[in-house]
Every structure is written in structure tokens, then in C-alpha cells.
Design an enzyme around this catalytic site. Structure first.
Site, PDB file in Angstrom:
ATOM      1  N   ASP A 104      64.033 -10.067  64.011  1.00 51.12           N
ATOM      2  CA  ASP A 104      63.072  -8.962  64.061  1.00 51.12           C
ATOM      3  C   ASP A 104      63.861  -7.655  64.021  1.00 51.12           C
ATOM      4  O   ASP A 104      64.680  -7.401  64.903  1.00 51.12           O
ATOM      5  CB  ASP A 104      62.253  -9.069  65.352  1.00 51.12           C
ATOM      6  CG  ASP A 104      61.274  -7.916  65.507  1.00 51.12           C
ATOM      7  OD1 ASP A 104      60.546  -7.644  64.544  1.00 51.12           O
ATOM      8  OD2 ASP A 104      61.253  -7.287  66.567  1.00 51.12           O
ATOM      9  N   THR A 126      59.636  -3.933  60.132  1.00 43.93           N
ATOM     10  CA  THR A 126      60.700  -3.159  60.784  1.00 43.93           C
ATOM     11  C   THR A 126      62.008  -3.245  60.002  1.00 43.93           C
ATOM     12  O   THR A 126      62.732  -2.265  59.887  1.00 43.93           O
ATOM     13  CB  THR A 126      60.925  -3.667  62.225  1.00 43.93           C
ATOM     14  OG1 THR A 126      60.998  -5.083  62.206  1.00 43.93           O
ATOM     15  CG2 THR A 126      59.792  -3.243  63.122  1.00 43.93           C
ATOM     16  N   THR A 127      62.302  -4.433  59.442  1.00 40.36           N
ATOM     17  CA  THR A 127      63.530  -4.585  58.649  1.00 40.36           C
ATOM     18  C   THR A 127      63.390  -3.806  57.348  1.00 40.36           C
ATOM     19  O   THR A 127      64.331  -3.131  56.916  1.00 40.36           O
ATOM     20  CB  THR A 127      63.775  -6.081  58.344  1.00 40.36           C
ATOM     21  OG1 THR A 127      63.516  -6.833  59.522  1.00 40.36           O
ATOM     22  CG2 THR A 127      65.187  -6.333  57.893  1.00 40.36           C
ATOM     23  N   ASP A 184      54.510  -9.727  66.345  1.00 37.25           N
ATOM     24  CA  ASP A 184      54.379  -9.135  65.001  1.00 37.25           C
ATOM     25  C   ASP A 184      53.077  -9.590  64.347  1.00 37.25           C
ATOM     26  O   ASP A 184      52.343  -8.787  63.776  1.00 37.25           O
ATOM     27  CB  ASP A 184      55.563  -9.551  64.113  1.00 37.25           C
ATOM     28  CG  ASP A 184      56.820  -8.759  64.449  1.00 37.25           C
ATOM     29  OD1 ASP A 184      56.816  -8.081  65.496  1.00 37.25           O
ATOM     30  OD2 ASP A 184      57.796  -8.811  63.690  1.00 37.25           O
TER      31      ASP A 184
END
Length: 509
Positions: free
Chosen positions: A17, A50-51, A348
Site C-alpha cells: 500500500d 496511493t502508489t 482501500d
């Protein structure tokens, strides 16, 4: 791939994550801290992507590095990037497909597909069907207006298989510290009245509580008796109110525990505030800070309460709650780190399902949206004159990092794949993206790789802001004095320092 991060205390975290990894890295570089911030903001606002947002910001900076070295003014680049970001966001909103909530079954299917896409890169991908069902059920249990994901409790119990995880339609929390007499209390009720308190039900030691000066032993006895009378009157009031389950945020002592056990009442003290709030939300009633004037409206109820063993822990479970706007996920698995990563993956997915309910615009994942926006910006840049054409072209190229990275992660030839994708998008195939399973490209919307449009728009906006912020800085000013370790008093003149008087260098290196 996952990352194994060991912090200075030696604690191990395994995660892929983006926000978790960025949070755990000890980032010192001031510009890099901006990337940590955008990963956190993406996690808080959307929950997923997020990545992607960090990758995108890095690639935007990489694309304009050549222009900066060639002497192009950062202001021209910033202006071009802001224009490109606005065009990209508008285009996403234009091509996004709206899902109407007319058919509940169809809408639930959409939510499951969006949750599945969020899980596709996670550790729980192999159990996707099991967990997507669980996540969608959990979010649909919440108040559909508020959709407060904090009301979904997550409890981790090591041991068992992942499929042993369960969704409790109500509240579950771990058995709290208990005193003697607890074993004699009943452990299950049907339709009990539930009282939630924020008061202590135990005797205080005199030395802790107050200083009392007395002349006679009988006076001391009167004080002790008064204290016992007070606690007994409190307990009696609770029993007379008809409560069968008594919960308190503060301790319930041994005297009270035994008193309740003799009257077939279950009690639990030191219940965590978060769990007690969820109980009140589920069973109804209200939290009481006094036991006087307790009425029926202050008590909650549920269809069934029981304390039962799950793995190596005992849990108090409230099911069939009338006012239920909350639920609890109980996660099982082999190792503690593994269950922690499952929890992060589910967070998520929960956030994505929540966003899908609030914003019903969806786009295809797997790099399809980025390729379409890239093609649109490339075409648009050719209609502009001057340096802006190059800057918007650079933004278009930067967007290709997402499908390129997907190909690299899956072990495919990224150059071949991207050439095929460019060709398909030039021919008007809107939703063509990388197909990890078939090792080729496919229409990802038909393959049900769906994401909320908000993930994309937020990622582009945040990445562009971060890139522009870093580009707008032309100099770093540091205060060397504040970086030196704070020593003791200054050294006396002379000695080792004398030989270094030239140009006032101070302490020798």
C-alpha cells in the site's frame, strides 16, 4: 510485489500500500516529503491510488528535467502542467460512465467490481470473491447518507484460515478485563436491555480518594458504610432499570461484578471508547454519566447477545441490532503481519466502495484511462503554438507511466504493450488497457476492471500540485547552526584550537 519494512524498533511491516510504505519510510529530503504528503492525502480522500499518485508526480518531474536543464523557465512549465491537469480532469469527467442506482442488484454488482479492482494488486487477490462480498455488505450496512467508515470495526485474531474471517451484523469487541464472579454471569441473552455507562462502579481506597480526620473509630466505620451504601444504591438502580447487559468505559469492580452475577446480569468494564460508541450506535439508547433517572429510552436492545470464543480470544457479540448503522469485520490468518496487510487492503476497498456510492462516475482501470487522456493531450498539444506544446506533450508522456509500470510489474514487454495501446486508442478504442491475465491488451470496461473516476481525478490533481510545488522552488536555504548537535559550553580558547587560527575555522575537523 510487497515491501518488507523494518523500523528502528525492529517492528516488521509487509505491505504494498503506497501510503503505508511512504509513511514508514524515514524520508529526510524536503522535496521528497511532498510526495509522502500527496500519498497520505490520496489515502485520506479516496483510499486507493496511493502508489499511482507518487509514481505520477515522479514521472511529471522526470519528463521536464531536460527542459529545466535547457533553461526553460519553471513558470512556463508550471503553467503548462496546470493547464494539462485541468484538461485531463475535464476529459475524465466527460468520458466517465454514470451508473444509476435504479436496480439494487445491478448497483451491488458495480460495487463488487470496483472493490475487486481495488484488491487486484493486494495480497488478498486470490480470495477476491470472498472479500468483495464482505466489503460491499459492510459498507451497505452503514448509514447511506453519512457513510462513516469508522463505524466499520475491524478486529484481528491470529490463527485459522483467511476464509474463517467473518462479518458481524452489529458489534463485536474483545472480552475486557474481568474480576472474580464474572464466570457466574450468563453469557448469552435474547432481546436484552443494554445499558452503556461512563462511570466507575468500584470502591476507592481511602488513601487515594480523600483525607478524613476523625476522633472516633465509629466515625471511620460510618464513612466506610456510607461508601458501601452509595455503590449499592447505584447497583440497585441499574438492576431496577431492567438492564441485562451493563457496559462501562470505566472499571466495574469485583463487588459490582459479583452483585450482577447474583442477579443474572452480564457486565463488562473498561470497554474501549470506540467500541462503546459503536455499541450505542447499533443498539440504540444513549451513553449515561449517572445512574439516576434511567428510563427505557436510555436503554438499547438487540436480538441476540453472546460471548463466544473466536480463535484464541473471547468476543462479546451483539447481533440483530435495530438501529444498526455499524458492523464488525473479524479477520483471521496465519501471521500478525499478514492480517495487518489484509486490514489495509480491506480499508482501500471499503473507501473505494464508499466513493462509488457517493460519486457514481466510473472509468476503466488497468491503464486504460491514462492512455486515453494521454492520447487526448497529445492531440491537443499539436493545436497549440510555442513551448506549451512541449509541456503538455510531456504531461501526456508522463501519464503512460501507469500502464508501463503495470506491464513491468506483470513481467510483460512494456514497449510492445504501449505501442499496441497507442494504436488502439488512436483507432478510437476508448477503454483498452493492460490485461494482466491474458498477457495482452483488452477492453477493460467489458472485463469489469472498474474504478471510481474520483481516484483518477484526485491522483492527477495531487500529483500535478506536488510537481508544480517542487518546480517552483529554485533554492534551498538551510541553517547549519540548527543542524549541529547541541553540545555543552564552548571550549576554552587555546589547546587544540590554537593551531587553527587561520581564517577563524574554529574546532578542527
Amino acid at each position: 510485489m510487497d515491501k518488507l519494512i523494518v523500523d528502528e524498533k525492529g517492528e516488521v511491516t509487509i505491505s504494498n500500500d503506497g501510503a503505508t510504505i511512504m509513511k514508514l519510510l524515514d524520508v529526510v529530503h524536503p522535496a521528497a516529503k511532498t510526495l509522502v504528503d500527496i500519498a497520505r492525502s490520496q489515502d485520506a480522500e479516496v483510499g486507493d491510488g496511493t502508489t499511482s499518485v507518487v509514481l505520477l508526480a515522479g514521472e511529471l518531474l522526470k519528463e521536464v528535467r531536460g527542459y529545466i536543464e535547457d533553461g526553460v523557465s519553471p513558470h512556463i512549465i508550471i503553467k503548462g502542467y496546470r493547464n494539462a491537469a485541468q484538461l485531463a480532469i475535464n476529459k475524465i469527467k466527460e468520458i466517465a460512465i454514470t451508473i444509476e442506482r435504479t436496480d439494487d442488484i445491478q448497483f451491488r454488482d458495480l460495487l463488487k467490481k470496483c472493490a475487486g479492482t481495488a484488491m487486484s494488486s493486494k495480497l488478498i487477490h486470490s480470495h477476491e470473491d470472498f472479500f468483495t462480498d464482505m466489503v460491499v455488505n459492510a459498507v451497505l450496512k452503514l448509514d447511506q447518507e453519512e457513510l462513516n467508515e469508522k463505524l466499520i470495526g475491524v478486529k484481528r485474531i491470529p490463527g485459522g484460515a483467511m476464509e474463517d474471517s467473518l462479518l458481524v451484523d452489529g458489534v463485536a469487541f474483545k472480552k475486557t478485563f474481568s474480576y472474580a464472579g464474572f464466570e457466574q454471569q450468563p453469557k448469552s441473552f435474547k432481546n436484552p436491555k443494554i445499558l452503556s455507562l461512563n462511570i466507575e462502579l468500584e470502591l476507592k481506597a481511602e488513601k487515594d480518594n480523600a483525607e478524613v480526620r476523625i476522633d472516633d473509630v465509629s466515625e471511620y466505620q460510618a464513612i466506610v458504610d456510607a461508601e458501601w451504601t452509595i455503590i449499592y444504591s447505584k447497583l440497585e438502580t441499574i438492576v431496577n432499570a431492567g438492564a441485562k447487559v451493563v457496559l462501562s468505559r470505566l472499571p466495574i469492580g469485583d463487588l459490582a461484578t459479583q452483585y450482577f452475577a447474583d442477579r443474572d446480569i452480564f457486565c463488562a468494564g473498561r470497554v474501549p471508547a470506540e467500541d462503546l460508541n459503536r455499541v450505542v450506535n447499533a443498539v440504540g439508547g444513549s451513553m449515561q454519566t449517572t445512574v439516576s433517572n434511567i428510563e427505557d429510552k436510555h436503554l438499547g436492545t438487540c436480538e441476540y447477545f453472546e460471548e463466544k470464543q473466536i480463535g484464541g480470544e473471547r468476543f462479546n457479540i451483539f447481533e440483530g441490532c435495530p438501529a444498526t448503522k455499524t458492523c464488525t469485520l473479524i479477520l483471521r490468518g496465519g501471521a500478525e503481519q499478514f492480517i495487518a496487510e489484509v486490514e489495509r487492503s480491506l480499508h482501500d476497498a471499503i473507501m473505494i466502495v464508499k466513493r462509488c456510492i457517493k460519486n457514481n462516475l466510473t472509468v476503466a482501470g488497468g491503464g486504460a484511462t491514462e492512455m486515453e487522456i494521454s492520447k487526448y493531450l497529445r492531440d491537443h498539444s499539436r493545436t497549440i503554438e510555442g513551448k506549451q506544446q512541449l509541456i503538455i506533450g510531456a504531461f501526456a508522456r508522463a501519464l503512460e507511466i501507469i500502464p508501463r509500470q503495470l506491464c513491468d510489474n506483470a513481467g510483460f514487454d512494456a514497449t510492445d504493450m504501449l505501442n499496441n495501446l497507442r494504436m488502439k486508442h488512436a483507432q478510437g478504442a476508448l477503454w483498452y488497457g493492460v490485461d494482466i491475465n491474458a498477457e495482452s491488451i483488452t477492453d477493460n470496461y467489458e472485463k469489469f476492471v472498474w474504478e471510481p473516476a474520483l481516484v483518477k481525478t484526485n491522483a492527477i490533481a495531487a500529483a500535478t500540485e506536488a510537481a508544480c510545488l517542487i518546480l517552483s522552488v529554485d533554492e534551498t536555504v538551510r541553517n547549519p547552526a540548527s543542524e549541529k548537535p547541541q553540545g555543552g559550553p564552548p571550549m576554552p580558547r587555546g589547546g587544540a584550537q590554537r593551531s587553527f587560527r587561520g581564517r577563524g575555522r574554529g574546532i578542527p575537523r
